[in-house]
Design an enzyme around this catalytic site. Structure first.
Site, PDB file in Angstrom:
ATOM      1  N   HIS A  84     -31.861  -9.607 -43.242  1.00  0.00           N
ATOM      2  CA  HIS A  84     -32.618 -10.743 -42.703  1.00  0.00           C
ATOM      3  C   HIS A  84     -33.088 -11.676 -43.824  1.00  0.00           C
ATOM      4  O   HIS A  84     -32.864 -12.888 -43.790  1.00  0.00           O
ATOM      5  CB  HIS A  84     -33.827 -10.185 -41.930  1.00  0.00           C
ATOM      6  N   GLU A  85     -33.720 -11.097 -44.838  1.00  0.00           N
ATOM      7  CA  GLU A  85     -34.299 -11.938 -45.901  1.00  0.00           C
ATOM      8  C   GLU A  85     -33.213 -12.615 -46.730  1.00  0.00           C
ATOM      9  O   GLU A  85     -33.375 -13.757 -47.170  1.00  0.00           O
ATOM     10  CB  GLU A  85     -35.218 -11.111 -46.810  1.00  0.00           C
TER      11      GLU A  85
ATOM     12  N   GLY B 214     -43.405  -7.910 -42.800  1.00  0.00           N
ATOM     13  CA  GLY B 214     -42.434  -6.888 -43.200  1.00  0.00           C
ATOM     14  C   GLY B 214     -41.873  -7.263 -44.560  1.00  0.00           C
ATOM     15  O   GLY B 214     -41.736  -6.447 -45.454  1.00  0.00           O
ATOM     16  N   ALA B 215     -41.551  -8.571 -44.708  1.00  0.00           N
ATOM     17  CA  ALA B 215     -41.000  -9.068 -45.965  1.00  0.00           C
ATOM     18  C   ALA B 215     -41.090 -10.585 -45.947  1.00  0.00           C
ATOM     19  O   ALA B 215     -41.382 -11.186 -44.914  1.00  0.00           O
ATOM     20  CB  ALA B 215     -39.549  -8.627 -46.123  1.00  0.00           C
ATOM     21  N   MET B 216     -40.841 -11.204 -47.112  1.00  0.00           N
ATOM     22  CA  MET B 216     -40.893 -12.662 -47.206  1.00  0.00           C
ATOM     23  C   MET B 216     -39.766 -13.146 -48.103  1.00  0.00           C
ATOM     24  O   MET B 216     -39.584 -12.655 -49.218  1.00  0.00           O
ATOM     25  CB  MET B 216     -42.257 -13.098 -47.774  1.00  0.00           C
ATOM     26  N   GLU B 217     -39.022 -14.153 -47.611  1.00  0.00           N
ATOM     27  CA  GLU B 217     -37.758 -14.566 -48.230  1.00  0.00           C
ATOM     28  C   GLU B 217     -37.873 -15.520 -49.399  1.00  0.00           C
ATOM     29  O   GLU B 217     -36.960 -16.311 -49.640  1.00  0.00           O
ATOM     30  CB  GLU B 217     -36.879 -15.216 -47.153  1.00  0.00           C
ATOM     31  N   ASN B 218     -38.986 -15.488 -50.162  1.00  0.00           N
ATOM     32  CA  ASN B 218     -39.113 -16.413 -51.303  1.00  0.00           C
ATOM     33  C   ASN B 218     -37.778 -16.517 -52.038  1.00  0.00           C
ATOM     34  O   ASN B 218     -37.140 -15.505 -52.320  1.00  0.00           O
ATOM     35  CB  ASN B 218     -40.176 -15.911 -52.292  1.00  0.00           C
TER      36      ASN B 218
ATOM     37  N   GLU C 286     -45.918 -18.459 -47.034  1.00  0.00           N
ATOM     38  CA  GLU C 286     -45.558 -18.924 -45.696  1.00  0.00           C
ATOM     39  C   GLU C 286     -46.623 -18.451 -44.705  1.00  0.00           C
ATOM     40  O   GLU C 286     -47.031 -17.292 -44.761  1.00  0.00           O
ATOM     41  CB  GLU C 286     -44.190 -18.367 -45.257  1.00  0.00           C
TER      42      GLU C 286
END
Length: 899
Positions: free
Chosen positions: A308-309, A272-276, A136
């Site tokens: 969040h993710e 911070g993070a990624m929601e794959n 993303e």
């Protein structure tokens, strides 16, 4: 900067149905080989296929029509600027299904985007690399040629060929593992077919990891992958994730659609993070918690990021925005519901009060600038997409959704959300689609109200006056656009649809009158309110079957009117002087809700920055907080005092504001003491850390002496500092320290096994004050010892700690611009770096200097950030010019005559 060609989305004459993708990464040479076999649909005859492709070399490409002969592509035309490739064929591809085959090679880059390499240290101390992904917004095209737009969804069958001693993960579970025929050290891992999904959510990770595993109550396998030997540190996140999945399933009334979910800590990670979908990637500090060495704020951060993710697994992954214009819907929604989720898991965090300080006020500050932007932004070229991952998409987005939830009522909100997810699952949707579903569920004019908040930038300032007429209370409420430089004047003043409701002390739980303020001003008569009762306009609260968790109400025995209780409405308030005076005792005696004490102070602070009231008025109000017990209220106060302290570092009475800070924080510091007491909780730990850090930095002698004593013991290992005291102690000893202190701190950094501890040290190193040591810290920021994503916080720490630091950091960024820009390649870290470095200047010529530097060193994805920084510098200059003398006089008078 040069104008770009107008951006064009991919043609629709060929679209993918399924990607068969096989990748073979080389973890030594940092390259990868790929084979794509995509099942595609040709909707009209064409002799070319246009796809996205970046930093990839295509070796061969061909097309096999269903039941027909293979046609080899005769040319590959790369449009590098647009990140596209056109495959040309000698004859037209006819309408119908077919298979597109592409063999290609690419590079495992070190830019933290696409398919990239991430450096880690193995158990025996050697440097090794993992291969990981971050797609993303527009970087799947760096891993394989694809139709890299969120609305072009397909299924994916992924095969990874990897060393047999490595862990290989993807979105789905492994369905087959077999030796690779050409090399006995490799294995071929085949993953189950994904649901229909967007390219930006595809992920794969190849590396060395341990894991902890659990099952959620609804039967989903949850794993948290950690660096080798640190499986224990995954337990907290595992617990949060297993509680969160059933919470969302229940909230949305839609089950989680995959058989498993993995959460994994990646060493080098930009966001911070990624929601794959099914494989969520995190920075180590956003996932790993060590019971002994993690502080309370880290736990809270991990809980919020996990919340969040996981929300994205529904909101974003199952239903995806049609185009990046609607990104805010993904991010704003997840940034709101992460708080709902944490409140469910950890009610003791009082997390909704923290929302106001962390998201709501941050968004108001940014959105008051002339260089802000609407929540919904038309974006085209990929470099414009990076720019909207900002506080408007996340924090203002979350704030207006919180306001909407409050206006709709929880029950209707959930009903509308469920309808939206069911209607658009496995598809794409726009902002309007959500409004339609919520409107149908609630019967309220959601679209009309909300478009005034998402399609135009900014927000109103609501001015409130009241007058008693017999037994009636007459309220005059008006709105105009609030600007950081003062109220909007001019003809074409935008307006908002502001839902307000009013209640009185007679029956605080019953809304007496509801108003939708849809014009510049309105007068409301609340009848039968005798002078001794108070009237309280409050945010419209729908009558849902459950009480709304966001606006706790307590009647107040005083004739007080309060607007926006719960601080839910996204606006600033200016009360008439008389009304304000009636509210202020509620700060001192704590009869106002914590969130409203915070909101009142924050509103007045921002009115002073805008020149609408004197800063001295705010300093007087701040002194009324001396009995304040609430962590979040102190945190917001501390933040605003930090802004003021930074501003006044440009004057010769900077020491006087330090004295003011010491006086304000000393009583609460004495009450809390250094050591935690029986029965204390999460918020006490956060408050102690905040207060001691504030006192230490401001040079409070007893705090400084105690910090030095405990630091000496800590270094010698007798006893080691509790995690919650480390930041304030490190900050205090460095601020008042010498080269020996800095050397000790750098040694602690080198020895630290945990990334959280390294980050903790990195963030405070900039507090050192000697010029030669500041240079040493800046050089350290670019050294091998600091991970690339953390360089930004080291430089930012230097810029934020003193006037000298700010100058040195800005010079350092200019001198090392090429290396820094190349390192972050226009991602959002470059915007963060610029903001942290220059936002605090308050010198006339600096805005022009910053502007001219970026004119000659363009950073397209940070253009708006540069404009915002220049605007902030000019606002700081005006603020100082206007109020510096009055502040100096006030601080002088406070001291009183010498005794």
């Amino acid at each position: 900067m040069p104008e770009r060609r107008p951006f064009v989305r991919l043609p629709t004459d060929v679209y993918p149905v399924n990607y068969g993708l096989c990748l073979k990464p080389d973890l030594i040479d940092f390259t990868f080989e790929g084979k794509l076999e995509a099942l595609v649909e040709v909707t009209q005859a064409t002799n070319q296929i246009v796809m996205n492709c970046a930093d990839i070399d295509i070796i061969t490409a061909s097309f096999v029509p269903q039941g027909g002969e293979e046609i080899n592509a005769t040319g590959f035309n790369y449009q590098n600027e647009d990140e596209k490739v056109t495959l040309s064929f000698p004859s037209a591809l006819q309408k119908g299904s077919g298979t597109l085959k592409i063999d290609f090679v690419g590079e495992l880059n070190d830019k933290m985007k696409g398919f990239y390499r991430s450096k880690y240290t193995s158990a025996n101390g050697e440097s090794r690399y993992a291969a990981v992904t971050q797609f993303e917004a527009t970087d799947a095209r760096r891993a394989f040629p694809c139709w890299d737009e969120p609305a072009i969804k397909a299924t994916f069958d992924i095969v990874l060929i990897v060393p047999k001693d490595r862990v290989a993960l993807s979105n789905m579970n492994v369905i087959d593992r077999k030796p690779y025929p050409e090399d006995e050290n490799l294995v071929e891992m085949k993953f189950a077919t994904t649901p229909i999904m967007s390219t930006y959510l595809v992920a794969f990770v190849i590396g060395e990891y341990d894991f902890v595993e659990s099952q959620s109550s609804d039967g989903i396998t949850v794993r948290v992958y950690t660096p080798i030997g640190k499986a224990e540190q995954g337990k907290f996140a595992l617990e949060v994730a297993t509680k969160t999945l059933p919470f969302y399933k229940d909230y949305f009334d839609v089950p989680y659609p995959l058989p498993k979910i993995d959460l994994i800590a990646i060493a080098d990670f930009a966001a911070g993070a990624m929601e794959n979908w099914g494989l969520v990637t995190y920075r180590e500090t956003a996932l790993l918690i060590d019971p002994k060495n993690s502080c309370s704020s880290s736990r809270q951060w991990v809980a919020l990021v996990v919340g969040h993710e996981l929300a994205h697994q529904w909101f974003g992954n199952l239903v995806t925005m049609e185009w990046w214009t609607h990104l805010w819907l993904n991010e704003g929604f997840a940034s709101w519901i992460e708080y709902l989720c944490v409140d469910h898991c950890f009610p003791e965090y009082d997390i909704w009060t923290q929302f106001v300080s962390a998201d709501y006020t941050r968004a108001l500050d940014l959105d008051a600038l002339d260089s802000s932007h609407a929540i919904e932004v038309n974006v085209g070229h990929p470099s414009e997409v990076d720019e909207i991952f900002d506080a408007i998409s996340y924090s203002k987005g979350a704030s207006v959704i919180r306001m909407l939830h409050n206006y709709t009522g929880d029950e209707d909100f959930r009903k509308g959300m469920n309808a939206y997810l069911l209607k658009f699952q496995h598809k794409n949707a726009s902002t309007e689609d959500l409004w339609d579903c919520l409107e149908q569920a609630s019967g309220k004019p959601i679209a009309a109200v909300m478009s005034s908040w998402t399609k135009q930038m900014g927000f109103p300032i609501i001015e409130v006056e009241e007058e008693q007429q017999g037994d009636d209370r007459v309220l005059k409420i008006s709105q105009k656009k609030f600007c950081a430089s003062g109220p909007h004047s001019g003809e074409d003043c935008p307006s908002w649809m502001v839902p307000v409701s009013i209640c009185t002390s007679e029956d605080p739980k019953c809304t007496k009158l509801k108003v939708l303020l849809d014009r510049a001003e309105t007068t409301i008569t609340v009848s039968g309110v005798a002078p001794e009762q108070w009237v309280k306009p409050r945010w419209l609260r729908a009558h849902s079957t459950r009480p709304d968790p966001l606006t706790p109400l307590t009647p107040r025995p005083r004739r007080v009117l309060q607007v926006n209780p719960g601080t839910v409405g996204f606006y600033r308030i200016q009360y008439s002087t008389a009304m304000l005076e009636r509210l202020l005792p509620g700060v001192r005696d704590l009869s106002l809700q914590p969130v409203d004490r915070l909101g009142l102070q924050n509103d007045l602070f921002s009115l002073s920055r805008a020149g609408m009231i004197s800063t001295v008025e705010v300093l007087k109000l701040m002194e009324a907080f001396v009995n304040e017990p609430n962590y979040t209220v102190w945190s917001d106060l501390s933040c605003n005092l930090g802004v003021l302290s930074s501003l006044l570092s440009h004057t010769d009475f900077h020491e006087d504001i330090q004295e003011f800070i010491r006086d304000l924080f000393t009583p609460i510091g004495l009450e809390l003491g250094w050591d935690c007491k029986p029965g204390e909780g999460h918020l006490d730990a956060l408050l102690r850390s905040l207060v001691l850090g504030k006192l230490g930095k401001a040079g409070h002698k007893p705090t400084l002496e105690e910090a030095r004593r405990r630091f000496r013991d800590h270094v010698e290992g007798k006893p080691v500092l509790p995690a919650d005291l480390r930041s304030p102690v490190y900050l205090t000893v460095l601020k008042h320290g010498d080269s020996a202190t800095l050397d000790t701190m750098l040694k602690l950094h080198k020895q630290a096994d945990m990334q959280e501890e390294k980050n903790r040290i990195e963030r405070v190193l900039g507090a050192i004050s000697a010029p030669d040591l500041i240079q040493k810290v800046l050089s350290f920021a670019l050294s091998e010892d600091v991970r690339p994503q953390d360089t930004v916080s080291v430089i930012g720490g230097v810029a934020g700690s003193s006037k000298q630091g700010r100058k040195a950091a800005w010079k350092f960024v200019k001198d090392n611009w090429e290396e820094l820009y190349n390192r972050y390649q226009g991602g959002f870290l470059i915007s963060r770096l610029i903001k942290l470095t220059v936002d605090g200047f308050a010198v006339d010529k600096m805005a022009a200097e910053v502007k001219s530097f970026f004119d000659s060193h363009p950073a397209p994805s940070a253009e708006r950030t540069v404009q915002q920084c220049c605007e902030n510098i000019n606002l700081n200059v005006a603020w100082l010019k206007r109020d510096a003398d009055d502040i100096a006089q006030y601080l002088l008078r406070r001291k009183g005559p010498p005794v």
